[in-house]
Motif scaffolding. Structure first.
Motif, PDB file in Angstrom:
ATOM      1  N   ASP A 134     -17.507   3.400 -29.477  1.00  0.00           N
ATOM      2  CA  ASP A 134     -18.032   2.091 -29.974  1.00  0.00           C
ATOM      3  C   ASP A 134     -18.554   0.908 -29.318  1.00  0.00           C
ATOM      4  O   ASP A 134     -18.948   1.668 -28.155  1.00  0.00           O
ATOM      5  N   VAL A 165     -15.095   7.593 -30.433  1.00  0.00           N
ATOM      6  CA  VAL A 165     -14.648   7.136 -31.543  1.00  0.00           C
ATOM      7  C   VAL A 165     -14.723   8.623 -32.544  1.00  0.00           C
ATOM      8  O   VAL A 165     -12.867   8.632 -32.792  1.00  0.00           O
ATOM      9  N   ASP A 180     -17.053   2.301 -40.988  1.00  0.00           N
ATOM     10  CA  ASP A 180     -17.166   2.762 -39.452  1.00  0.00           C
ATOM     11  C   ASP A 180     -18.289   1.892 -38.717  1.00  0.00           C
ATOM     12  O   ASP A 180     -19.244   2.174 -37.862  1.00  0.00           O
TER      13      ASP A 180
END
Length: 212
Positions: free
Chosen positions: A107, A113, A138
């Motif tokens: 991220d 992630v 996402d």
């Protein structure tokens, strides 16, 4: 953070020896200090999609030395905001060195992630590939970090094959062909260096279901 990293020309010839990245000097102490590279997007040639070229990992990687880990070579790609997209990571198979990559999606604060180890890559012909799908949900994923997978470096793959062909046999009054051949074995060592290709495309189906 820098906006790009110069990439040197690298041969796609799998029989040339890849360069091993240098992790002895020039290391940075945080991911925020790494240069980023833009991921190549859809390219077309005469109406047909063109795959991004292979490059030597040593040409696109940098040395990252976090306080709790040993120095390692990493390549950090910045992912644009477009969603959905499909990212593809490819590794060129070579008898002189194939890099078994691991991929982490990060991220904006460089937190992991999603993560994919080398076991998630699929071998097809002369390369390994990993498709990664990013949905609109996402949007927090901003970077892709590529590193050699330490669990596979030093190992390798053995490929078996055969080489042969017809051989003429003749004598006064007759002539015929026989097939002669022999088995071959080729070892593909997994090394810290190798050739990789990273690209994205928007030609994906929605909604996208990420592989489990």
């Amino acid at each position: 953070m820098g906006s790009g990293l110069l990439v040197g020309c690298a041969s796609n010839n799998p029989y040339s020896v890849p360069v091993i990245p240098n992790t002895s000097t020039g290391c940075v102490g945080s991911m925020a200090a790494l240069h980023t590279m833009a991921v190549p997007e859809d390219a077309m040639d005469k109406g047909k999609p063109v795959d991004p070229p292979y490059v030597d990992f040593a040409d696109v990687s940098q040395c990252l030395h976090l306080s709790a880990t040993a120095p390692e070579a990493v390549a950090l790609y910045a992912i644009g905001p477009r969603r959905p997209i499909e990212m593809t990571f490819k590794l060129l198979l070579s008898p002189n060195g194939t890099m078994p990559a691991a991929v982490s999606l990060l991220d904006g604060r460089f937190r992991v992630v999603r993560a994919y180890d080398f076991a998630t890559f699929t071998r097809r012909g002369g390369e390994y590939s990993l498709p990664v799908f990013l949905n609109p949900s996402d949007s927090n994923i901003r970077y892709a970090l590529v590193t050699p997978d330490p669990r596979y470096v030093g190992m390798g793959e053995q490929a078996h094959g055969s080489v042969g062909g017809p051989m003429a046999v003749s004598a006064p009054g007759y002539f015929f062909l026989i097939y002669v051949g022999h088995e071959t074995q080729t070892r593909y060592p997994f090394t810290l260096g190798g050739r990789i290709s990273v690209g994205t495309t928007t030609e994906v189906s929605a909604p996208i279901v990420a592989p489990q």
